[in-house]
Design an enzyme around this catalytic site. Structure first.
Site, PDB file in Angstrom:
ATOM      1  N   GLY A  45       0.693  -1.339   0.118  1.00  0.00           N
ATOM      2  CA  GLY A  45       0.095   0.049  -0.010  1.00  0.00           C
ATOM      3  C   GLY A  45       0.904   1.077  -0.010  1.00  0.00           C
ATOM      4  CB  CYS A  46       3.672   2.333   2.198  1.00  0.00           C
ATOM      5  SG  CYS A  46       2.776   2.366   3.716  1.00  0.00           S
TER       6      CYS A  46
END
Length: 155
Positions: A45-46
């Site tokens: 996600g990051c």
């Protein structure tokens, strides 16, 4: 931690960057700054969120915005992350999460039925005078930059 609201003064900070420099919010006075908090470098996600900021950086810069990514990761991990994803904006290390706490981006999280303290994916836009213009908490990694651009009137 209390969350920030528009028109509040953004908390000042000085943090080490992945490129070996130090970044101070005060040094960015006079331009708008997007400060986004993310839990951990090189996670799916990051990475998606960072690459979205990377891919939109020219248009954000063109609209007068500087982008800063902040996580509790050590500088060495941020350096590898920036290099592996060709990130073109500063990644800052908030190892003791004091800045995240000051911005309301650190607090109770729940994951798979477990409750713990951690970084809350958040974005705060600071105007040229150092005031908060936008404060978004619990944002989604995917699609966040597009939503932020809409919220800022850039699309």
């Amino acid at each position: 931690m209390p969350r920030l609201s528009p028109d509040e003064t953004a908390p000042e900070f000085v943090l080490p960057a992945a490129d070996g420099t130090t970044v101070s919010l005060a040094d960015l006075r006079g331009s708008s700054t997007i400060v986004y908090f993310y839990p951990a470098a090189a996670t799916p996600g990051c990475t998606k969120e960072a690459c979205d900021f990377r891919d939109n950086l020219n248009s954000l810069k063109g609209a007068g915005y500087t982008v800063l990514g902040i996580s509790p990761d050590p500088v060495e991990k941020l350096e590898k992350f920036a290099a592996s994803e060709n990130l073109n904006f500063p990644l800052l290390s908030d190892a003791d999460h004091a800045v995240a706490e000051a911005y309301g981006a650190w607090g109770e999280k729940k994951n798979y039925g477990r409750t713990y303290e951690g970084l809350i994916r958040s974005t705060v836009v600071v105007d040229p005078e150092g005031k908060v213009s936008v404060a978004q908490y619990n944002v989604k990694a995917t699609g966040h930059v597009a939503k932020l651009r809409r919220d800022l009137g850039l699309d």
